[in-house]
Scaffold this motif. Structure first.
Motif, PDB file in Angstrom:
ATOM      1  N   LEU A  41       0.777  -1.157  -0.007  1.00  0.00           N
ATOM      2  CA  LEU A  41       0.024  -0.001  -0.016  1.00  0.00           C
ATOM      3  C   LEU A  41       0.922   1.222  -0.092  1.00  0.00           C
ATOM      4  CD1 LEU A  41      -2.551  -1.185   2.793  1.00  0.00           C
ATOM      5  CD2 LEU A  41      -3.069  -1.000   0.282  1.00  0.00           C
ATOM      6  N   PHE A  42       2.390   0.911  -0.124  1.00  0.00           N
ATOM      7  CA  PHE A  42       3.268   2.232  -0.208  1.00  0.00           C
ATOM      8  C   PHE A  42       3.177   3.161   1.335  1.00  0.00           C
ATOM      9  CE2 PHE A  42       2.223   1.398  -4.714  1.00  0.00           C
ATOM     10  CZ  PHE A  42       3.452   0.847  -5.035  1.00  0.00           C
ATOM     11  N   GLN A  43       3.015   2.485   2.259  1.00  0.00           N
ATOM     12  CA  GLN A  43       2.756   3.050   3.629  1.00  0.00           C
ATOM     13  C   GLN A  43       4.106   2.700   4.505  1.00  0.00           C
ATOM     14  OE1 GLN A  43      -0.992   1.656   5.119  1.00  0.00           O
ATOM     15  NE2 GLN A  43      -2.072   3.005   3.886  1.00  0.00           N
ATOM     16  N   ASP A  44       4.706   1.717   4.211  1.00  0.00           N
ATOM     17  CA  ASP A  44       5.944   1.304   4.865  1.00  0.00           C
ATOM     18  C   ASP A  44       6.795   0.544   3.706  1.00  0.00           C
ATOM     19  OD1 ASP A  44       7.631  -0.477   6.203  1.00  0.00           O
ATOM     20  OD2 ASP A  44       6.417  -0.549   7.995  1.00  0.00           O
ATOM     21  N   PHE A  45       7.956   1.149   3.823  1.00  0.00           N
ATOM     22  CA  PHE A  45       9.056   0.703   2.734  1.00  0.00           C
ATOM     23  C   PHE A  45      10.175  -0.164   3.144  1.00  0.00           C
ATOM     24  CE2 PHE A  45       6.932   4.535   1.061  1.00  0.00           C
ATOM     25  CZ  PHE A  45       6.926   4.072  -0.539  1.00  0.00           C
ATOM     26  N   THR A  46       9.756  -1.004   4.213  1.00  0.00           N
ATOM     27  CA  THR A  46      10.827  -2.112   5.158  1.00  0.00           C
ATOM     28  C   THR A  46      11.109  -2.985   4.200  1.00  0.00           C
ATOM     29  OG1 THR A  46       9.676  -1.490   6.997  1.00  0.00           O
ATOM     30  CG2 THR A  46      11.290  -3.361   6.883  1.00  0.00           C
ATOM     31  N   VAL A  47      10.195  -3.579   3.165  1.00  0.00           N
ATOM     32  CA  VAL A  47      10.216  -4.794   2.340  1.00  0.00           C
ATOM     33  C   VAL A  47      11.364  -4.199   1.202  1.00  0.00           C
ATOM     34  CG1 VAL A  47       9.510  -6.361   0.796  1.00  0.00           C
ATOM     35  CG2 VAL A  47       8.420  -5.911   3.014  1.00  0.00           C
ATOM     36  N   VAL A  48      11.112  -3.008   0.501  1.00  0.00           N
ATOM     37  CA  VAL A  48      11.983  -2.656  -0.424  1.00  0.00           C
ATOM     38  C   VAL A  48      13.357  -2.446   0.273  1.00  0.00           C
ATOM     39  CG1 VAL A  48      12.262  -0.730  -2.051  1.00  0.00           C
ATOM     40  CG2 VAL A  48      10.222  -1.911  -1.937  1.00  0.00           C
ATOM     41  N   ARG A  49      13.197  -1.848   1.337  1.00  0.00           N
ATOM     42  CA  ARG A  49      14.769  -1.563   1.928  1.00  0.00           C
ATOM     43  C   ARG A  49      15.531  -2.758   2.296  1.00  0.00           C
ATOM     44  NH1 ARG A  49      11.689   2.428   5.291  1.00  0.00           N
ATOM     45  NH2 ARG A  49      12.401   4.414   4.423  1.00  0.00           N
ATOM     46  N   VAL A  50      14.826  -3.830   2.739  1.00  0.00           N
ATOM     47  CA  VAL A  50      15.559  -4.940   2.840  1.00  0.00           C
ATOM     48  C   VAL A  50      16.121  -5.812   1.469  1.00  0.00           C
ATOM     49  CG1 VAL A  50      15.641  -7.406   3.708  1.00  0.00           C
ATOM     50  CG2 VAL A  50      14.547  -5.601   5.212  1.00  0.00           C
ATOM     51  N   MET A  51      15.066  -5.783   0.612  1.00  0.00           N
ATOM     52  CA  MET A  51      15.292  -6.416  -0.363  1.00  0.00           C
ATOM     53  C   MET A  51      16.250  -5.673  -1.424  1.00  0.00           C
ATOM     54  SD  MET A  51      11.592  -7.925  -1.947  1.00  0.00           S
ATOM     55  CE  MET A  51      12.371  -8.868  -3.343  1.00  0.00           C
ATOM     56  N   LEU A  52      16.227  -4.509  -1.687  1.00  0.00           N
ATOM     57  CA  LEU A  52      17.229  -3.787  -2.242  1.00  0.00           C
ATOM     58  C   LEU A  52      18.722  -3.928  -1.818  1.00  0.00           C
ATOM     59  CD1 LEU A  52      15.777  -0.692  -3.947  1.00  0.00           C
ATOM     60  CD2 LEU A  52      16.035  -2.651  -4.992  1.00  0.00           C
ATOM     61  N   SER A  53      18.730  -3.712  -0.338  1.00  0.00           N
ATOM     62  CA  SER A  53      20.063  -3.912   0.280  1.00  0.00           C
ATOM     63  C   SER A  53      20.667  -5.382  -0.081  1.00  0.00           C
ATOM     64  CB  SER A  53      20.078  -3.363   1.749  1.00  0.00           C
ATOM     65  OG  SER A  53      19.358  -2.362   1.806  1.00  0.00           O
ATOM     66  N   ALA A  54      19.923  -6.189   0.113  1.00  0.00           N
ATOM     67  CA  ALA A  54      20.110  -7.611  -0.005  1.00  0.00           C
ATOM     68  C   ALA A  54      20.495  -7.925  -1.362  1.00  0.00           C
ATOM     69  CB  ALA A  54      19.221  -8.501   0.338  1.00  0.00           C
ATOM     70  N   VAL A  55      19.913  -7.227  -2.361  1.00  0.00           N
ATOM     71  CA  VAL A  55      20.448  -7.662  -3.942  1.00  0.00           C
ATOM     72  C   VAL A  55      21.548  -6.864  -4.074  1.00  0.00           C
ATOM     73  CG1 VAL A  55      19.513  -7.239  -6.356  1.00  0.00           C
ATOM     74  CG2 VAL A  55      17.944  -8.210  -4.665  1.00  0.00           C
ATOM     75  N   LEU A  56      21.748  -5.568  -3.680  1.00  0.00           N
ATOM     76  CA  LEU A  56      23.008  -4.832  -3.709  1.00  0.00           C
ATOM     77  C   LEU A  56      24.241  -5.283  -3.314  1.00  0.00           C
ATOM     78  CD1 LEU A  56      24.214  -1.845  -4.508  1.00  0.00           C
ATOM     79  CD2 LEU A  56      23.439  -1.096  -2.399  1.00  0.00           C
TER      80      LEU A  56
END
Lengths: 181, 198
Positions: A41-56
């Motif tokens: 719902l674009f209210q909490d960006f924890t998942v994107v933060r975790v995933m992008l840091s992991a992929v990076l």
């Protein structure tokens, strides 16, 4: 598929790495229903933060391990139709339940008992897939079958350049996300 | 051919080089993250390092969804062995207590250890986010959505060839085309359906 890793000697690693992965998922808060739904719902960006840091971090390391230490890659074949349809169906399930296969396991581990319903659904769904697998192999799974391809191969650009570009992109996204909650 | 010592040396050089990533993200953050006990950047970076370890030491990528397929296959084998082993998927990938199975099973325990040691363990029922929106009269619907969600997530993972771990993290970090297509579609599907629910 039976590989060397299944023949006992690598099994302790499965336990250690699985424990660490579950530990990290819980510490990151991604086992929480509200965190997953909040991301969609674009209210909490924890998942994107975790995933992008992991992929990076993962992508830089795996690039060097592959290049310098002969570490084998494990790439799934590109089947455009199956990837699109499977991805959309998965996304619908992800949103309905508020869990994904890994975070659902972490949720149950941290005491969210209703994640057990999702886990049961995953087991039933896997059997339904198996029932339909002969049909799906002939249809969805054969549409746009391109084999094991990577972005550098498709674009005819060296892996190092693609990795550098992705690194800059991901760092940029992560930095701009640090401005929002 | 490089020797094993060389490989270990490279692994540690990479480990050193990449430690900047969480430090950099931490230094840049201006908000306090409350979703998890640890910063999402640190957790993400450590999952990245874990992926090097699974590739390098075990010759495996991080992936979870095939575990559920093995569980379903093993149950099916116990109940209806001939029928189950006659299915195309189980002929191709026989259900077994394999590396992926043990890895995924350990996730439950790892999360429990993290929650217990971090004071976050507790038996919780329906999430407050649901009851704040739907009240307490729609608890059955919550259960139905959870179960349906599991079925759809399993079908989607098997059709696409992986889940948010196998494709979303392990596949994208290898720059696999299939994984980038799949993960984009996962979020598109997820965003649309989440909006229908909330």
């Amino acid at each position: 598929m039976e590989t060397d890793s299944d023949k006992g000697s690598k099994m302790p690693l499965a336990i250690v790495f699985g424990l660490i992965f579950g530990f990290l998922l819980q510490k990151g808060g991604v086992g929480k229903y509200a965190v997953i739904e909040g991301q969609l719902l674009f209210q909490d960006f924890t998942v994107v933060r975790v995933m992008l840091s992991a992929v990076l971090v993962g992508m830089i390391g795996i690039y060097f391990l592959h290049k310098n230490a002969n570490t084998k890659l494990h790439i799934e074949p590109t089947q455009v139709g199956a990837n699109i349809i499977g991805g959309l169906v998965f996304g619908a399930g992800f949103a309905c339940a508020g869990y994904c296969p890994g975070t659902g396991a972490a949720a149950l581990g941290q005491g969210d008992i209703f994640a057990g319903i999702f886990v049961a659904g995953m087991i039933v769904g896997s059997y339904i897939y198996a029932e339909a697998s002969a049909f799906l192999n002939k249809t969805v799974k054969s549409w746009g079958d391109k084999g094991k391809i990577t972005i550098p191969q498709v674009l005819h650009i060296k892996s190092g350049i693609v990795i550098t570009a992705c690194t800059l992109l991901f760092v940029g996204i992560l930095l701009s996300l640090s401005k929002v909650q | 051919m490089r020797t094993y010592t060389d490989q270990v040396k490279y692994a540690f050089i990479i480990l050193f080089l990449c430690t900047w990533s969480p430090a950099f993200a931490e230094a840049s953050q201006s908000t306090v993250y409350t979703a998890g006990a640890w910063s999402p950047y640190v957790v993400g970076a450590l999952i990245g390092v874990l992926s090097w370890c699974t590739f390098f030491f075990a010759g495996k990528k991080i992936g979870v969804s095939s575990f559920y397929a093995s569980v379903s296959g093993l149950i099916g084998k116990a109940v209806a062995p001939q029928h189950t082993m006659g299915l195309a998927y189980f002929k191709e990938k026989p259900p077994a207590v394999n590396w992926e199975f043990v890895f995924a099973l350990s996730i439950f325990v790892g999360a429990a250890i993290a929650a217990i040691t971090g004071g976050e363990f507790g038996l919780r029922g329906i999430p407050p986010m649901w009851t704040q929106h739907y009240g307490t009269d729609h608890n059955v619907l919550y259960g139905v959505l959870g179960f349906t969600g599991g079925i759809l997530a399993a079908l989607g993972s098997r059709i696409a060839g992986g889940c948010t771990s196998g494709h979303g993290i392990s596949g994208t970090l290898q720059l696999s085309v299939s994984s980038w297509i799949t993960v984009i579609c996962m979020f598109v599907g997820g965003v649309v359906v989440a909006r229908l629910i909330y």
